[in-house]
Design a protein around this motif. Structure first.
Motif, PDB file in Angstrom:
ATOM      1  N   GLN A 171     -73.686 -50.571 -19.369  1.00  0.00           N
ATOM      2  CA  GLN A 171     -73.224 -51.600 -18.603  1.00  0.00           C
ATOM      3  C   GLN A 171     -72.215 -52.480 -19.103  1.00  0.00           C
ATOM      4  O   GLN A 171     -70.916 -52.637 -18.876  1.00  0.00           O
ATOM      5  CB  GLN A 171     -74.365 -52.690 -18.141  1.00  0.00           C
ATOM      6  N   ILE A 172     -72.191 -52.651 -20.471  1.00  0.00           N
ATOM      7  CA  ILE A 172     -71.162 -53.414 -21.278  1.00  0.00           C
ATOM      8  C   ILE A 172     -69.888 -52.425 -21.767  1.00  0.00           C
ATOM      9  O   ILE A 172     -69.152 -52.862 -21.592  1.00  0.00           O
ATOM     10  CB  ILE A 172     -71.893 -53.762 -22.918  1.00  0.00           C
ATOM     11  N   THR A 173     -70.101 -51.130 -21.882  1.00  0.00           N
ATOM     12  CA  THR A 173     -68.997 -50.247 -22.534  1.00  0.00           C
ATOM     13  C   THR A 173     -68.346 -49.517 -21.338  1.00  0.00           C
ATOM     14  O   THR A 173     -67.075 -49.136 -21.515  1.00  0.00           O
ATOM     15  CB  THR A 173     -69.551 -49.281 -23.542  1.00  0.00           C
ATOM     16  N   SER A 174     -68.843 -49.347 -20.052  1.00  0.00           N
ATOM     17  CA  SER A 174     -68.415 -48.693 -18.884  1.00  0.00           C
ATOM     18  C   SER A 174     -67.182 -49.397 -18.570  1.00  0.00           C
ATOM     19  O   SER A 174     -66.861 -50.469 -18.447  1.00  0.00           O
ATOM     20  CB  SER A 174     -69.306 -48.995 -17.632  1.00  0.00           C
ATOM     21  N   GLY A 175     -66.186 -48.504 -18.250  1.00  0.00           N
ATOM     22  CA  GLY A 175     -64.800 -48.739 -17.912  1.00  0.00           C
ATOM     23  C   GLY A 175     -63.716 -49.042 -19.129  1.00  0.00           C
ATOM     24  O   GLY A 175     -62.621 -49.488 -19.009  1.00  0.00           O
ATOM     25  N   HIS A 176     -64.248 -48.791 -20.452  1.00  0.00           N
ATOM     26  CA  HIS A 176     -63.564 -49.414 -21.640  1.00  0.00           C
ATOM     27  C   HIS A 176     -63.396 -48.073 -22.368  1.00  0.00           C
ATOM     28  O   HIS A 176     -64.107 -46.982 -22.257  1.00  0.00           O
ATOM     29  CB  HIS A 176     -64.505 -50.224 -22.393  1.00  0.00           C
ATOM     30  N   HIS A 177     -62.725 -48.255 -23.521  1.00  0.00           N
ATOM     31  CA  HIS A 177     -62.452 -47.145 -24.437  1.00  0.00           C
ATOM     32  C   HIS A 177     -63.651 -47.400 -25.611  1.00  0.00           C
ATOM     33  O   HIS A 177     -63.908 -48.435 -25.636  1.00  0.00           O
ATOM     34  CB  HIS A 177     -61.127 -47.477 -25.270  1.00  0.00           C
ATOM     35  N   ILE A 178     -64.281 -46.383 -25.913  1.00  0.00           N
ATOM     36  CA  ILE A 178     -65.068 -46.164 -27.037  1.00  0.00           C
ATOM     37  C   ILE A 178     -64.706 -45.483 -27.992  1.00  0.00           C
ATOM     38  O   ILE A 178     -64.266 -44.357 -27.997  1.00  0.00           O
ATOM     39  CB  ILE A 178     -66.720 -45.982 -26.606  1.00  0.00           C
ATOM     40  N   LEU A 179     -64.820 -45.919 -29.510  1.00  0.00           N
ATOM     41  CA  LEU A 179     -64.450 -45.540 -30.692  1.00  0.00           C
ATOM     42  C   LEU A 179     -65.332 -45.178 -31.661  1.00  0.00           C
ATOM     43  O   LEU A 179     -66.386 -46.001 -31.877  1.00  0.00           O
ATOM     44  CB  LEU A 179     -63.271 -46.332 -31.355  1.00  0.00           C
ATOM     45  N   MET A 180     -65.540 -43.933 -32.072  1.00  0.00           N
ATOM     46  CA  MET A 180     -66.580 -43.461 -33.011  1.00  0.00           C
ATOM     47  C   MET A 180     -66.023 -42.400 -33.958  1.00  0.00           C
ATOM     48  O   MET A 180     -64.932 -41.794 -33.658  1.00  0.00           O
ATOM     49  CB  MET A 180     -67.726 -42.849 -32.081  1.00  0.00           C
ATOM     50  N   GLY A 181     -66.945 -42.199 -34.931  1.00  0.00           N
ATOM     51  CA  GLY A 181     -66.517 -41.224 -35.783  1.00  0.00           C
ATOM     52  C   GLY A 181     -66.979 -39.576 -35.388  1.00  0.00           C
ATOM     53  O   GLY A 181     -67.820 -39.581 -34.130  1.00  0.00           O
ATOM     54  N   ARG A 182     -66.789 -38.684 -35.675  1.00  0.00           N
ATOM     55  CA  ARG A 182     -67.094 -37.401 -35.272  1.00  0.00           C
ATOM     56  C   ARG A 182     -68.545 -37.095 -35.283  1.00  0.00           C
ATOM     57  O   ARG A 182     -69.241 -36.575 -34.229  1.00  0.00           O
ATOM     58  CB  ARG A 182     -66.356 -36.208 -36.135  1.00  0.00           C
ATOM     59  N   LYS A 183     -69.393 -37.537 -36.207  1.00  0.00           N
ATOM     60  CA  LYS A 183     -70.698 -37.166 -36.137  1.00  0.00           C
ATOM     61  C   LYS A 183     -71.290 -37.933 -35.192  1.00  0.00           C
ATOM     62  O   LYS A 183     -72.462 -37.261 -34.588  1.00  0.00           O
ATOM     63  CB  LYS A 183     -71.199 -37.580 -37.523  1.00  0.00           C
ATOM     64  N   THR A 184     -70.849 -38.984 -34.846  1.00  0.00           N
ATOM     65  CA  THR A 184     -71.593 -39.776 -33.645  1.00  0.00           C
ATOM     66  C   THR A 184     -71.188 -39.140 -32.392  1.00  0.00           C
ATOM     67  O   THR A 184     -72.329 -38.870 -31.593  1.00  0.00           O
ATOM     68  CB  THR A 184     -70.906 -41.303 -33.541  1.00  0.00           C
ATOM     69  N   PHE A 185     -70.114 -38.697 -32.205  1.00  0.00           N
ATOM     70  CA  PHE A 185     -69.926 -37.736 -30.893  1.00  0.00           C
ATOM     71  C   PHE A 185     -70.467 -36.716 -31.066  1.00  0.00           C
ATOM     72  O   PHE A 185     -71.112 -36.249 -29.677  1.00  0.00           O
ATOM     73  CB  PHE A 185     -68.339 -37.561 -31.009  1.00  0.00           C
ATOM     74  N   GLU A 186     -70.842 -35.951 -32.146  1.00  0.00           N
ATOM     75  CA  GLU A 186     -71.628 -34.579 -32.022  1.00  0.00           C
ATOM     76  C   GLU A 186     -72.913 -35.046 -31.644  1.00  0.00           C
ATOM     77  O   GLU A 186     -73.578 -34.178 -31.094  1.00  0.00           O
ATOM     78  CB  GLU A 186     -71.527 -34.093 -33.417  1.00  0.00           C
TER      79      GLU A 186
END
Length: 167
Positions: A34-49
Motif C-alpha cells: 500500500q505504501i510503495t504502490s505507484g512509486h519508484h523502489i530502489l534496491m540492491g541487486r541481491k534484494t531484487f534477486e
C-alpha cells in the motif's frame, strides 16, 4: 523528492538470512504494498534477486556494479543517477527497500523512515545499522499483537512506526 526507507527488522537489527526475510507477516506485506504502490523502489541487486521480478505498480530501480540487467528494471551503478532518474520522472517519494549495504550507504539521504520493528531474535546474516533516533520525530505508530494458530506463532508481534527527519 522525499527519499524514504522502508524496512522490517528484529530486536538485534536483524533483516535477513541467506538473502531471505526472517519472518512472514502478511499485514506487513500489505502495508509495504500500500505504501510503495505507484512509486519508484530502489534496491540492491541481491534484494531484487530475492524478490525475483519487478513488483507490480512500482518502478524498480536496482543499484549494481556488475552490469546486472533484467526486463522491466532500471539499473544504475551510481546512486545519484538513480535519484536523478526518479526526479526526471516526477517521483514525489522514492523508497529504498534494501538490502543491508544499500540501507547503510543511502541512510544519509533519507528524509523519512517506515519501520516495522518485529518481536524477533534469531539467526541472521544481514543487519540494519543501529539508528540514532534523536534526530528523528515519530509521526505515527501502530502496534500489532502476535498471531498464533494451532499453538504455533503464525506472525510475531510487531510495531509499525513512521519517522521524519527533524529540521
Amino acid at each position: 523528492m522525499i527519499i524514504s526507507m522502508i524496512v522490517a527488522y528484529g530486536k538485534n537489527w536483524e533483516i535477513g538470512l541467506n538473502n531471505q526475510m526472517l519472518w512472514h507477516i502478511s499485514e506487513d506485506f500489505k502495508n509495504f504494498k500500500q505504501i510503495t504502490s505507484g512509486h519508484h523502489i530502489l534496491m540492491g541487486r541481491k534484494t531484487f534477486e530475492s524478490i525475483g521480478k519487478p513488483l507490480p505498480n512500482r518502478t524498480s530501480l536496482v543499484l549494481s556494479n556488475s552490469g546486472f540487467e533484467h526486463e522491466g528494471v532500471h539499473t544504475f551503478n551510481d546512486v545519484q543517477e538513480a535519484f536523478n532518474f526518479a526526479r526526471k520522472t516526477a517521483e514525489e517519494e522514492l523508497f529504498i527497500i534494501g538490502g543491508a549495504n544499500i540501507y547503510k550507504t543511502l541512510f544519509p539521504y533519507v528524509d523519512k523512515m517506515y519501520l516495522s520493528e518485529v518481536d524477533f531474535e534469531g539467526e541472521a546474516d544481514a543487519f540494519l545499522e543501529p539508528i540514532d533516533f534523536s534526530t528523528w520525530d515519530l509521526v505515527e505508530q501502530k502496534d500489532y499483537e502476535e498471531i498464533t494458530e494451532n499453538g504455533q506463532v503464525k506472525s510475531p508481534a510487531w510495531k509499525f512506526k513512521v519517522w521524519t527527519k527533524k529540521d
